[in-house]
Scaffold this active site. Structure first.
Site, short mmCIF file in Angstrom:
data_model
loop_
_atom_site.label_atom_id
_atom_site.label_comp_id
_atom_site.label_asym_id
_atom_site.label_seq_id
_atom_site.Cartn_x
_atom_site.Cartn_y
_atom_site.Cartn_z
N LYS A 1 45.77 30.04 35.65
CA LYS A 1 45.76 29.47 37.01
C LYS A 1 46.63 28.24 37.16
CE LYS A 1 44.37 29.93 41.14
NZ LYS A 1 45.70 29.41 41.51
N SER B 1 43.50 23.77 42.36
CA SER B 1 43.09 25.18 42.33
C SER B 1 42.77 25.70 40.94
CB SER B 1 44.17 26.06 42.97
OG SER B 1 44.13 25.95 44.37
N LYS C 1 39.39 27.19 40.37
CA LYS C 1 39.05 28.60 40.59
C LYS C 1 38.81 29.35 39.29
CE LYS C 1 41.50 29.15 45.02
NZ LYS C 1 42.22 27.88 45.22
N SER D 1 45.94 32.51 45.07
CA SER D 1 45.07 31.33 45.04
C SER D 1 44.37 31.14 46.38
CB SER D 1 45.87 30.06 44.68
OG SER D 1 45.01 29.00 44.34
#
Length: 533
Positions: A231, A69, A72, A129
């Site tokens: 993140k 993730s 992202k 997320s």
């Protein structure tokens, strides 16, 4: 007899069970390629001083890893590009498709057909997320997640992330989606340098939507009063990943740590790295060596990009709005979409970067330091740029340049105004360049309220109809009250057989007055051009 009567049913039941088992085996076989990715759950880490570009610590920094993730962050970088160019606003509503709604958890869980604002989508990515919202963003910007992933990869190349390839917007498992912690450190620096006004989203601790409140997955956020969120990420083949930064005492470091068996062990490692290396960070200004080249907005020509410690030049090409977005924007401004005539036999130098945004041309000498000037010289194109689209494409040029409300991307070490402030009287561009309706076009007719020559003008845009232009004037006057003290007017001009209308205010005493008004308009996310009449 009873046993004979039951035997056909037993046979049917056995055959059904067998068929079910076979179907599961077939499904498992067909699904395997999507999930049968190499196990790269191995530690890799790096700490970079964001102010000097110096690597303070690294281990397996160039070994390939899956971003999970953390991908992202690039999804948000591209979204911030769209926000900065004015193609989107935080209040823009995006529609959830069936593909987006079908994303596997973690997700926000909106149904297909529902809408969500850009701001809420951003917050859902940095806290929850949300995989479904990553798809919503991708489809809204590029039309499909596949096309958006191509843009992500090309943007990565333009930033100098030479070993990164994106396959989707969320980071869900895909064997072709790879990166390195060194590349992610580049992104961690770039997203701060290029979009400091949106960077605070990464520090969001919780997000409320509907009746639920979602906490940030990043347990290191706020550590030592210094750590930004940015993140986290996890897939089975990658382990627990984290891209973060720490800023304190006029120091700024970026930390990337991938490949942990648990979030707890990852977080402890990151805390140790922050505690060890933040005190060693540079205090003071950001050095030119730490500047990441910023991809530019739509509508310019191919430009050679200077990247940190490159092995070869990287070229990127224009990133036009996808057709469906172009039609929507044109229709919203009271015009009909015109077919875009594509140039013949355009061959970008490097195919992998052919869909990226590209750096904006370097502005005139504004008294920069010699080091910055030298860097700009290196980043300039080695030959005269060619137009990305034929100059006859008036509507396309207007949308890609004039419709953008925000500031064009900064050149290395510079922060430009919301629109170019041209020298007095310099309102025409070369005929070979794409048409910019803010500054170009022959005058067909001038409204009675037009200013006398020599006065200073503030232009806020151009529109395909007089009504639209007056709407621009009204909107600007409503947002900046001081504008009511100046006279507004609409100026008509013709270009390539089509008529457009400039929206302008007149009555400014000198260049400083006009520039100050442009700054006030910029604070309201409005475009602006100061010029002498």
């Amino acid at each position: 007899m009873a046993s004979q009567a039951k035997s056909p049913w037993r046979a049917v039941f056995v055959r059904a069970i067998a068929a079910f088992i076979v179907s599961l085996a077939v499904l498992a076989h067909t699904a395997a390629p999507a999930h049968a990715i190499e196990n790269l759950r191995k530690y890799a880490g790096i700490v970079v001083d964001a102010k000097s570009g110096k690597v303070l610590y690294e281990e397996a920094a160039d070994s390939r890893r899956y971003p999970a993730s953390v991908a992202k962050v690039m999804t948000l970088y591209v979204l911030f590009q769209e926000l900065s160019s004015g193609n989107l606003k935080l209040s823009t509503k995006m529609t959830v498709s069936r593909h987006a709604a079908a994303a596997v958890p973690t997700k926000l869980g909106l149904r297909a057909g529902s809408t969500i604002t850009v701001e809420d989508a951003i917050k859902s990515l940095v806290t929850l997320s949300a995989n479904d919202m990553a798809r919503v963003i991708a489809e809204h910007i590029s039309g499909s997640e596949e096309k958006f992933a191509e843009r992500m990869t090309a943007t990565a190349r333009a930033l100098g992330m030479r070993n990164t390839t994106y396959r989707n917007a969320s980071g869900l498992p895909d064997g072709g989606q790879i990166t390195t912690v060194r590349d992610q450190a580049i992104l961690g620096i770039a997203v701060y340098q290029h979009f400091s006004n949106y960077y605070e989203f990464f520090q969001t601790k919780s997000f409320s939507y509907g009746r639920k409140t979602y906490g940030n997955h990043n347990r290191v956020l706020g550590y030592m009063g210094a750590v930004d969120g940015i993140k986290t990420g996890y897939i089975n083949a990658a382990g627990s990943n984290l891209l973060t930064a720490a800023r304190k005492d006029n120091r700024h470091i970026v930390v990337v740590a991938f490949g942990f068996n648990s979030a707890g062990s990852r977080d402890q490692k990151v805390r140790d790295l922050v505690a060890s290396y933040l005190p060693k960070g540079r205090q003071g200004n950001y050095l030119q060596t730490a500047m990441i080249p910023q991809p530019g907005r739509q509508g310019s020509a191919n430009v050679q990009v200077a990247v940190a410690q490159p092995t070869r030049p990287v070229f990127v090409s224009p990133m036009p709005l996808p057709g469906f977005r172009l039609a929507q924007l044109v229709a919203a401004n009271g015009a009909q979409a015109q077919p875009r005539a594509m140039p013949v036999a355009i061959q970008p130098p490097v195919t992998v970067a052919s869909t990226a945004p590209f750096p904006a041309p370097m502005p005139a000498d504004l008294g920069l330091q010699p080091a910055v000037q030298a860097a700009n010289t290196l980043a300039a194109p080695s030959q005269a740029p060619q137009p990305a689209y034929p100059s006859q494409d008036v509507i396309g040029a207007w949308l890609s340049e004039t419709y953008s409300l925000g500031a064009p991307p900064a050149a290395l070490g510079q922060t430009p105004a919301s629109a170019p402030l041209l020298p007095p009287g310099n309102v025409e561009q070369g005929g070979s360049q794409p048409i910019d309706l803010m500054t170009s076009g022959s005058i067909g007719a001038v409204a009675a309220a037009a200013p006398q020559p020599g006065g200073w003008i503030v232009q806020i845009g151009a529109a395909p109809t007089e009504e639209n232009a007056r709407g621009l004037l009204s909107d600007a006057a409503g947002k900046v009250t001081n504008l009511s003290d100046f006279r507004s007017y609409v100026e008509r001009f013709d270009k390539n057989g089509q008529t457009f209308f400039r929206a302008r205010f007149v009555g400014f005493g000198d260049r400083d007055d006009a520039t100050n008004m442009c700054n006030a308009l910029k604070q309201q996310n409005l475009s602006c051009l100061a010029m002498q009449g």
